[in-house]
Structures are given as C-alpha cells and as structure tokens.
Write a protein that holds these residues in place. Structure first.
Motif, PDB file in Angstrom:
ATOM      1  N   THR A  43      49.680  59.954  55.039  1.00  0.00           N
ATOM      2  CA  THR A  43      48.398  59.586  54.438  1.00  0.00           C
ATOM      3  C   THR A  43      47.542  58.855  55.464  1.00  0.00           C
ATOM      4  N   ALA A  44      46.338  59.394  55.707  1.00  0.00           N
ATOM      5  CA  ALA A  44      45.470  58.843  56.750  1.00  0.00           C
ATOM      6  C   ALA A  44      44.160  59.622  56.771  1.00  0.00           C
ATOM      7  N   TYR A  45      43.194  59.077  57.477  1.00  0.00           N
ATOM      8  CA  TYR A  45      42.023  59.845  57.875  1.00  0.00           C
ATOM      9  C   TYR A  45      42.386  60.581  59.164  1.00  0.00           C
ATOM     10  N   TYR A  46      42.075  61.857  59.213  1.00  0.00           N
ATOM     11  CA  TYR A  46      42.356  62.684  60.376  1.00  0.00           C
ATOM     12  C   TYR A  46      41.041  63.041  61.064  1.00  0.00           C
ATOM     13  N   TYR A  47      41.042  62.898  62.378  1.00  0.00           N
ATOM     14  CA  TYR A  47      39.862  63.154  63.198  1.00  0.00           C
ATOM     15  C   TYR A  47      40.219  64.101  64.333  1.00  0.00           C
ATOM     16  N   CYS A  48      39.234  64.851  64.785  1.00  0.00           N
ATOM     17  CA  CYS A  48      39.412  65.642  65.995  1.00  0.00           C
ATOM     18  C   CYS A  48      38.506  65.073  67.082  1.00  0.00           C
ATOM     19  N   ASN A  49      38.887  65.306  68.316  1.00  0.00           N
ATOM     20  CA  ASN A  49      38.071  64.881  69.449  1.00  0.00           C
ATOM     21  C   ASN A  49      38.685  65.443  70.722  1.00  0.00           C
ATOM     22  N   LYS A  50      38.043  65.220  71.828  1.00  0.00           N
ATOM     23  CA  LYS A  50      38.641  65.554  73.111  1.00  0.00           C
ATOM     24  C   LYS A  50      39.912  64.714  73.294  1.00  0.00           C
ATOM     25  N   ASP A  51      40.687  65.056  74.330  1.00  0.00           N
ATOM     26  CA  ASP A  51      41.932  64.327  74.567  1.00  0.00           C
ATOM     27  C   ASP A  51      41.648  62.861  74.888  1.00  0.00           C
ATOM     28  N   PRO A  52      42.676  62.002  74.834  1.00  0.00           N
ATOM     29  CA  PRO A  52      42.452  60.565  74.982  1.00  0.00           C
ATOM     30  C   PRO A  52      41.805  60.145  76.301  1.00  0.00           C
ATOM     31  N   ASN A  53      41.879  60.970  77.321  1.00  0.00           N
ATOM     32  CA  ASN A  53      41.241  60.610  78.597  1.00  0.00           C
ATOM     33  C   ASN A  53      39.762  60.959  78.646  1.00  0.00           C
ATOM     34  N   ASN A  54      39.273  61.673  77.651  1.00  0.00           N
ATOM     35  CA  ASN A  54      37.910  62.198  77.738  1.00  0.00           C
ATOM     36  C   ASN A  54      37.017  61.937  76.535  1.00  0.00           C
ATOM     37  N   TYR A  55      37.583  61.446  75.451  1.00  0.00           N
ATOM     38  CA  TYR A  55      36.684  61.263  74.314  1.00  0.00           C
ATOM     39  C   TYR A  55      35.758  60.087  74.578  1.00  0.00           C
ATOM     40  N   GLY A  56      34.542  60.196  74.072  1.00  0.00           N
ATOM     41  CA  GLY A  56      33.580  59.119  74.241  1.00  0.00           C
ATOM     42  C   GLY A  56      33.512  58.287  72.990  1.00  0.00           C
ATOM     43  N   THR A  57      32.333  57.875  72.628  1.00  0.00           N
ATOM     44  CA  THR A  57      32.161  57.025  71.462  1.00  0.00           C
ATOM     45  C   THR A  57      31.854  57.815  70.206  1.00  0.00           C
ATOM     46  N   LYS A  58      31.606  59.116  70.350  1.00  0.00           N
ATOM     47  CA  LYS A  58      31.194  59.920  69.212  1.00  0.00           C
ATOM     48  C   LYS A  58      32.424  60.444  68.472  1.00  0.00           C
ATOM     49  N   TRP A  59      32.506  60.127  67.204  1.00  0.00           N
ATOM     50  CA  TRP A  59      33.560  60.620  66.328  1.00  0.00           C
ATOM     51  C   TRP A  59      32.929  61.228  65.083  1.00  0.00           C
ATOM     52  N   GLY A  60      33.632  62.146  64.471  1.00  0.00           N
ATOM     53  CA  GLY A  60      33.164  62.699  63.209  1.00  0.00           C
ATOM     54  C   GLY A  60      33.485  61.760  62.062  1.00  0.00           C
ATOM     55  N   GLN A  61      33.246  62.251  60.871  1.00  0.00           N
ATOM     56  CA  GLN A  61      33.492  61.422  59.692  1.00  0.00           C
ATOM     57  C   GLN A  61      34.957  61.439  59.272  1.00  0.00           C
ATOM     58  N   GLY A  62      35.715  62.367  59.828  1.00  0.00           N
ATOM     59  CA  GLY A  62      37.124  62.459  59.483  1.00  0.00           C
ATOM     60  C   GLY A  62      37.327  63.179  58.156  1.00  0.00           C
ATOM     61  N   THR A  63      38.572  63.518  57.896  1.00  0.00           N
ATOM     62  CA  THR A  63      38.933  64.121  56.617  1.00  0.00           C
ATOM     63  C   THR A  63      40.177  63.401  56.094  1.00  0.00           C
ATOM     64  N   LEU A  64      40.145  63.023  54.836  1.00  0.00           N
ATOM     65  CA  LEU A  64      41.206  62.199  54.267  1.00  0.00           C
ATOM     66  C   LEU A  64      42.332  63.060  53.725  1.00  0.00           C
ATOM     67  N   VAL A  65      43.522  62.754  54.175  1.00  0.00           N
ATOM     68  CA  VAL A  65      44.738  63.374  53.660  1.00  0.00           C
ATOM     69  C   VAL A  65      45.510  62.313  52.890  1.00  0.00           C
ATOM     70  N   THR A  66      45.808  62.601  51.642  1.00  0.00           N
ATOM     71  CA  THR A  66      46.576  61.693  50.808  1.00  0.00           C
ATOM     72  C   THR A  66      47.809  62.421  50.306  1.00  0.00           C
ATOM     73  N   VAL A  67      48.969  61.856  50.589  1.00  0.00           N
ATOM     74  CA  VAL A  67      50.228  62.476  50.166  1.00  0.00           C
ATOM     75  C   VAL A  67      50.879  61.569  49.129  1.00  0.00           C
ATOM     76  N   SER A  68      51.045  62.081  47.948  1.00  0.00           N
ATOM     77  CA  SER A  68      51.642  61.280  46.876  1.00  0.00           C
ATOM     78  C   SER A  68      53.154  61.483  46.850  1.00  0.00           C
ATOM     79  N   SER A  69      53.839  60.428  46.473  1.00  0.00           N
ATOM     80  CA  SER A  69      55.310  60.498  46.419  1.00  0.00           C
ATOM     81  C   SER A  69      55.791  60.996  45.073  1.00  0.00           C
TER      82      SER A  69
END
Length: 116
Positions: A90-116
């Motif tokens: 359970t988390a917000y999931y984001y895409c971006n360039k790899d950790p050495n190249n991403y800048g300050t711009k991020w998307g809004q993310g998409t929420l994944v919720t896993v119920s037990s």
C-alpha cells in the motif's frame, strides 16, 4: 516541460494484481532509464523497479518475483505489473527517470491500497 502521469492504482485484496501505467512527455524518453517509485505511509520514497532504454529491467528486493516493469518507447510509457500484492505494498506509486537523473518534477502518483 517534463510531465509524468501515473494511472492504474486502486483497491485490491491481498494476493490480487494491478497494472500501473505512466505516460511521459517533455524529455527524450527513449534515452533514459525509467523507474517506478513508491511512498508508503510514514516511510521514505523507495525505488521499486527500473527499466533501461533497451528494456533491460531490475526489480528491487521489495517486488522481486512479484513485480514486472516494462516500457514502450514508441508510446513514451512505462508499466508496472504487480502480482501477489500484500498490505505492505500500500503506497502512492510514481514514475520518473532513474535516481541519478530525476529532477524536481513529479506526477501526482497513483494510489495502491491492498486490504488484508
């Protein structure tokens, strides 16, 4: 300008599956290794999986054996197939360039919720 739009999140039960999508624009997509990241409640952002320009992939320990990352350079998109989901995914999931190249711009993310 860089734009990243994530989609595909939702509510699933433990053991379920989801496929996340990311549409990218504003940069030379096919030149970059891309990654999926997630931010869980109370935790720092972590890398989940990476895919290089040729399509070679690496999935971190978090999702190994359960998550599959892929990309479509023609459509400027990456995907994350998530199987056997657990409540700790359970988390917000984001895409971006790899950790050495991403800048300050991020998307809004998409929420994944896993119920037990």
């Amino acid at each position: 300008q860089v734009q990243l739009v994530e989609s595909g999140g939702g509510l699933v039960h433990t053991g379920g599956s989801l496929t996340l999508s990311c549409e990218a624009s504003g940069f030379a997509f096919s030149d970059y290794t891309m990654a999926w990241y997630r931010t869980a409640p109370g935790k720092e952002r972590e890398v989940v999986a990476l895919v290089d320009p040729s399509g070679a992939t690496r999935v971190t320990t978090t999702g190994k054996g359960r998550f599959t990352i892929s990309r479509d350079n023609g459509r400027l998109m990456i995907f994350l197939q998530m199987d056997d989901l657990k409540p700790e995914d359970t988390a917000y999931y984001y895409c971006n360039k790899d950790p050495n190249n991403y800048g300050t711009k991020w998307g809004q993310g998409t929420l994944v919720t896993v119920s037990s």
